[in-house]
Scaffold this motif. Structure first.
Motif, PDB file in Angstrom:
ATOM      1  N   ASP A  61       8.695   4.782   0.456  1.00  0.00           N
ATOM      2  CA  ASP A  61       9.808   5.451   1.116  1.00  0.00           C
ATOM      3  C   ASP A  61       9.397   5.749   2.578  1.00  0.00           C
ATOM      4  O   ASP A  61      10.091   6.098   3.374  1.00  0.00           O
ATOM      5  CB  ASP A  61      10.430   6.545   0.384  1.00  0.00           C
ATOM      6  CG  ASP A  61       9.060   7.703   0.328  1.00  0.00           C
ATOM      7  OD1 ASP A  61       8.067   7.379  -0.635  1.00  0.00           O
ATOM      8  OD2 ASP A  61       9.110   8.607   0.846  1.00  0.00           O
ATOM      9  N   LEU A  62       8.066   5.876   2.623  1.00  0.00           N
ATOM     10  CA  LEU A  62       7.715   6.227   4.166  1.00  0.00           C
ATOM     11  C   LEU A  62       7.372   5.153   5.236  1.00  0.00           C
ATOM     12  O   LEU A  62       7.392   5.502   6.403  1.00  0.00           O
ATOM     13  CB  LEU A  62       6.126   7.049   4.011  1.00  0.00           C
ATOM     14  CG  LEU A  62       6.371   8.448   3.104  1.00  0.00           C
ATOM     15  CD1 LEU A  62       4.668   9.010   3.123  1.00  0.00           C
ATOM     16  CD2 LEU A  62       7.257   9.299   3.933  1.00  0.00           C
ATOM     17  N   ASP A  63       7.471   4.135   4.703  1.00  0.00           N
ATOM     18  CA  ASP A  63       7.189   2.880   5.666  1.00  0.00           C
ATOM     19  C   ASP A  63       8.046   2.980   6.949  1.00  0.00           C
ATOM     20  O   ASP A  63       7.724   2.787   8.108  1.00  0.00           O
ATOM     21  CB  ASP A  63       7.502   1.545   4.691  1.00  0.00           C
ATOM     22  CG  ASP A  63       5.998   1.245   4.415  1.00  0.00           C
ATOM     23  OD1 ASP A  63       5.176   1.993   4.081  1.00  0.00           O
ATOM     24  OD2 ASP A  63       5.822  -0.115   4.290  1.00  0.00           O
ATOM     25  N   PRO A  64       9.382   3.231   6.904  1.00  0.00           N
ATOM     26  CA  PRO A  64      10.238   3.321   7.832  1.00  0.00           C
ATOM     27  C   PRO A  64      10.001   4.436   9.033  1.00  0.00           C
ATOM     28  O   PRO A  64      10.355   4.560  10.083  1.00  0.00           O
ATOM     29  CB  PRO A  64      11.563   3.519   7.295  1.00  0.00           C
ATOM     30  CG  PRO A  64      11.693   3.000   6.039  1.00  0.00           C
ATOM     31  CD  PRO A  64      10.296   3.522   5.614  1.00  0.00           C
ATOM     32  N   LEU A  65       9.440   5.426   8.380  1.00  0.00           N
ATOM     33  CA  LEU A  65       9.070   6.660   9.109  1.00  0.00           C
ATOM     34  C   LEU A  65       7.636   6.396   9.982  1.00  0.00           C
ATOM     35  O   LEU A  65       7.314   7.500  10.794  1.00  0.00           O
ATOM     36  CB  LEU A  65       8.879   7.868   8.510  1.00  0.00           C
ATOM     37  CG  LEU A  65      10.053   7.877   7.277  1.00  0.00           C
ATOM     38  CD1 LEU A  65       9.846   9.396   6.730  1.00  0.00           C
ATOM     39  CD2 LEU A  65      11.542   8.058   8.114  1.00  0.00           C
ATOM     40  N   LEU A  66       6.815   5.661   9.662  1.00  0.00           N
ATOM     41  CA  LEU A  66       5.625   5.595  10.220  1.00  0.00           C
ATOM     42  C   LEU A  66       5.382   5.306  11.763  1.00  0.00           C
ATOM     43  O   LEU A  66       6.137   4.454  12.284  1.00  0.00           O
ATOM     44  CB  LEU A  66       4.379   4.512   9.505  1.00  0.00           C
ATOM     45  CG  LEU A  66       4.242   4.578   8.002  1.00  0.00           C
ATOM     46  CD1 LEU A  66       3.634   3.309   7.422  1.00  0.00           C
ATOM     47  CD2 LEU A  66       3.828   6.043   7.829  1.00  0.00           C
ATOM     48  N   SER A  67       4.399   6.137  12.357  1.00  0.00           N
ATOM     49  CA  SER A  67       4.192   5.485  13.780  1.00  0.00           C
ATOM     50  C   SER A  67       3.146   4.385  13.982  1.00  0.00           C
ATOM     51  O   SER A  67       3.447   3.734  14.912  1.00  0.00           O
ATOM     52  CB  SER A  67       3.599   6.828  14.468  1.00  0.00           C
ATOM     53  OG  SER A  67       4.556   7.806  14.438  1.00  0.00           O
ATOM     54  N   ALA A  68       2.237   4.178  13.217  1.00  0.00           N
ATOM     55  CA  ALA A  68       1.572   2.991  13.207  1.00  0.00           C
ATOM     56  C   ALA A  68       0.708   2.867  11.546  1.00  0.00           C
ATOM     57  O   ALA A  68       0.635   3.880  10.925  1.00  0.00           O
ATOM     58  CB  ALA A  68       0.365   3.226  14.310  1.00  0.00           C
ATOM     59  N   SER A  69       0.197   1.940  11.802  1.00  0.00           N
ATOM     60  CA  SER A  69      -0.660   1.616  10.484  1.00  0.00           C
ATOM     61  C   SER A  69      -1.667   0.202  10.541  1.00  0.00           C
ATOM     62  O   SER A  69      -1.659  -0.401  11.543  1.00  0.00           O
ATOM     63  CB  SER A  69       0.102   1.077   9.081  1.00  0.00           C
ATOM     64  OG  SER A  69       0.911  -0.103   9.461  1.00  0.00           O
ATOM     65  N   TRP A  70      -2.777   0.577   9.666  1.00  0.00           N
ATOM     66  CA  TRP A  70      -3.984  -0.437  10.190  1.00  0.00           C
ATOM     67  C   TRP A  70      -4.646  -1.054   8.904  1.00  0.00           C
ATOM     68  O   TRP A  70      -4.713  -0.121   8.031  1.00  0.00           O
ATOM     69  CB  TRP A  70      -4.964   0.307  10.905  1.00  0.00           C
ATOM     70  CG  TRP A  70      -4.386   0.888  12.257  1.00  0.00           C
ATOM     71  CD1 TRP A  70      -4.379   0.630  13.420  1.00  0.00           C
ATOM     72  CD2 TRP A  70      -4.050   2.395  12.400  1.00  0.00           C
ATOM     73  NE1 TRP A  70      -3.977   1.391  14.251  1.00  0.00           N
ATOM     74  CE2 TRP A  70      -3.752   2.564  13.806  1.00  0.00           C
ATOM     75  CE3 TRP A  70      -3.869   3.267  11.413  1.00  0.00           C
ATOM     76  CZ2 TRP A  70      -3.132   3.795  14.169  1.00  0.00           C
ATOM     77  CZ3 TRP A  70      -3.420   4.714  11.878  1.00  0.00           C
ATOM     78  CH2 TRP A  70      -2.836   4.842  12.992  1.00  0.00           C
ATOM     79  N   ASP A  71      -4.829  -2.108   8.761  1.00  0.00           N
ATOM     80  CA  ASP A  71      -5.574  -2.739   7.694  1.00  0.00           C
ATOM     81  C   ASP A  71      -7.043  -2.941   7.809  1.00  0.00           C
ATOM     82  O   ASP A  71      -7.763  -3.338   7.117  1.00  0.00           O
ATOM     83  CB  ASP A  71      -5.108  -3.934   7.191  1.00  0.00           C
ATOM     84  CG  ASP A  71      -4.790  -4.983   8.229  1.00  0.00           C
ATOM     85  OD1 ASP A  71      -5.558  -4.928   9.108  1.00  0.00           O
ATOM     86  OD2 ASP A  71      -4.354  -6.018   8.050  1.00  0.00           O
ATOM     87  N   ARG A  72      -7.484  -2.313   9.078  1.00  0.00           N
ATOM     88  CA  ARG A  72      -8.809  -2.386   9.320  1.00  0.00           C
ATOM     89  C   ARG A  72      -9.281  -0.972   9.948  1.00  0.00           C
ATOM     90  O   ARG A  72      -8.519  -0.422  10.723  1.00  0.00           O
ATOM     91  CB  ARG A  72      -9.409  -3.411  10.142  1.00  0.00           C
ATOM     92  CG  ARG A  72      -9.298  -4.778   9.652  1.00  0.00           C
ATOM     93  CD  ARG A  72      -9.774  -5.730  10.923  1.00  0.00           C
ATOM     94  NE  ARG A  72      -9.024  -5.739  12.016  1.00  0.00           N
ATOM     95  CZ  ARG A  72      -9.571  -6.088  13.140  1.00  0.00           C
ATOM     96  NH1 ARG A  72     -11.039  -6.471  13.293  1.00  0.00           N
ATOM     97  NH2 ARG A  72      -9.019  -5.849  14.459  1.00  0.00           N
ATOM     98  N   VAL A  73     -10.443  -0.356   9.463  1.00  0.00           N
ATOM     99  CA  VAL A  73     -10.719   0.863  10.011  1.00  0.00           C
ATOM    100  C   VAL A  73     -12.394   0.730  10.234  1.00  0.00           C
ATOM    101  O   VAL A  73     -12.988  -0.072   9.751  1.00  0.00           O
ATOM    102  CB  VAL A  73     -10.591   2.107   9.126  1.00  0.00           C
ATOM    103  CG1 VAL A  73      -9.205   2.100   8.760  1.00  0.00           C
ATOM    104  CG2 VAL A  73     -11.368   1.920   7.874  1.00  0.00           C
ATOM    105  N   GLU A  74     -12.708   1.757  11.233  1.00  0.00           N
ATOM    106  CA  GLU A  74     -14.142   1.905  11.446  1.00  0.00           C
ATOM    107  C   GLU A  74     -14.715   2.939  11.136  1.00  0.00           C
ATOM    108  O   GLU A  74     -14.202   3.954  11.412  1.00  0.00           O
ATOM    109  CB  GLU A  74     -14.280   1.582  13.408  1.00  0.00           C
ATOM    110  CG  GLU A  74     -15.615   1.685  13.612  1.00  0.00           C
ATOM    111  CD  GLU A  74     -15.532   1.527  15.317  1.00  0.00           C
ATOM    112  OE1 GLU A  74     -16.361   2.285  15.898  1.00  0.00           O
ATOM    113  OE2 GLU A  74     -14.957   1.087  15.674  1.00  0.00           O
TER     114      GLU A  74
END
Length: 397
Positions: A61-74
């Motif tokens: 349910d939160l996907d339409p509200l996201l500002s950004a997402s990442w499948d890689r992090v440092e």
């Protein structure tokens, strides 16, 4: 002085911030109808006043509200720099404005009554709860109260730290950020004498990002201290603070303690959010547990059950957190070393789910094995001795 009779409702939400907004949206999504609901808060939350970051699987349910997402992090320490692939998980950023807007739409569909008052007292007789304002006047009477206001713990903990931070939303005239990768923890910052510090970068585009300086420590910094930490971290990233425009500033303070936060201070009052134990003591992460609480409350009400969520974290996780806090506080292990070994000896998804309180007992054992054994064992013995002393009757002096 309030001369109106109290509003009678089935459910009262005290506090309209993140936890209350998630509950309203969950009630709407679960099709809860026919309940008389009130929200009591002197401030109507709107706009961007905070940012949440969390990990999980895409979809929901939160996907339409996201500002950004990442499948890689440092994750970086003075010893090494790691880029972690999170699939099938992803790290996501959610700003408050769409959360508040969704809650407002849910209020309309649920027929919620808004009471713009600060609640000062909750008188629970076991059958109903009378909610009083600062003057002592009754403003509402409810069968159940969900209270998400910040509250102190029931008693002091053996370790009481804070996660405190300042973030700058910065904009650059030239592309300087990698929008395909978030910096989850960068421990190359100068470490405090007692505590842990790290930087954090959440890029929305190649020119716009949230950059934070965070400390886990017993005491807050001054405004100048946070700003100096941020400028120093930007320098570490090779960025000129003078060439960036600061669009917004975010500050935060989150408890990191093994002190208890009672979920039900009285029969018909249920606490949510940090006051209800949603903050993970060893990390300060809160949002995912708040989501779980909201879903469980809504599912219970939809099924005609009391709106009482399960404990936010298993008891074994709280014990492990107490041990970790004790080891860090006593200087038995350093923060960069602790997290370096966790990410070095475990899959990234396991570490992230552990930090979020979503791992199995077998995975927890693997995490424990990968931590610095001797310092952690000393902390375990110290924690056990502290618990024993707390249970023994005190002798009169």
């Amino acid at each position: 002085m309030n001369d109106h009779p109290p509003v009678d409702v089935d459910l009262a939400l005290v506090g309209g911030g993140g936890a209350g907004s998630l509950v309203l949206a969950a009630l709407d999504r679960h099709g809860v109808r026919g309940l008389r609901i009130a929200v009591l808060d002197p401030v109507r939350k709107r706009g961007q006043d905070r940012t949440w970051a969390f990990w999980g699987r895409p979809g929901g349910d939160l996907d339409p509200l996201l500002s950004a997402s990442w499948d890689r992090v440092e994750v970086s320490t003075p010893a090494r720099r790691r880029v972690l692939e999170l699939t099938p998980l992803r790290y996501a950023m959610l700003r408050s404005a769409p959360v508040y807007a969704r809650a407002e739409r849910a209020e309309e569909r649920l027929g919620v009554t808004r009471i713009d008052a600060a609640v000062a007292a909750l008188d629970d007789d076991g059958a109903r709860v009378l909610l009083r304002d600062a003057d002592g006047a009754p403003v509402a009477r409810a069968s159940w109260v969900l209270d998400s206001r910040p509250r102190p713990p029931a008693r002091p903990g053996r370790t009481s730290w804070l996660q405190h931070f300042r973030g700058w939303w910065v904009e650059s005239a030239a592309p300087v950020f990698d929008p395909g990768r978030a910096v989850l923890m960068d421990f190359r910052t100068p470490q405090p004498d007692r505590g842990v510090s790290f930087g954090y970068v959440l890029p929305v585009s190649d020119r716009y990002a949230l950059v934070e300086y965070t400390e886990f420590s017993p005491a807050l910094l001054t405004d100048a201290g946070y700003d100096a930490g941020l400028r120093g971290y930007l320098d570490r990233l090779g960025l000129d603070p003078g060439a960036l425009t600061v669009r917004e500033v975010e500050d935060g303070v989150i408890p990191m303690t093994d002190a208890p936060f009672p979920r039900r201070p009285s029969p018909r009052v249920v606490r949510l959010g940090t006051a209800g134990g949603a903050t993970r003591p060893s990390t300060g992460f809160t949002f995912s547990a708040m989501r779980r609480q909201a879903e469980q409350v809504a599912a219970a009400l939809a099924a005609g059950r009391p709106p009482v969520p399960a404990p936010a974290y298993p008891r074994r996780h709280l014990w492990m957190d107490a041990v970790a806090l004790r080891a860090l506080d006593g200087g038995r292990v350093g923060g960069p070393e602790f997290f370096d070994r966790l990410f070095d000896r475990n899959p990234a998804s396991r570490v992230l789910r552990f930090l979020d309180g979503d791992t199995s007992p077998a995975e927890d054992l693997a995490v424990m094995r990968s931590s610095p054994l001797l310092p952690m064992t000393s902390a375990v013995l110290g924690d056990a001795a502290g618990r024993l002393r707390a249970r023994l009757p005190r002798r009169a002096g």
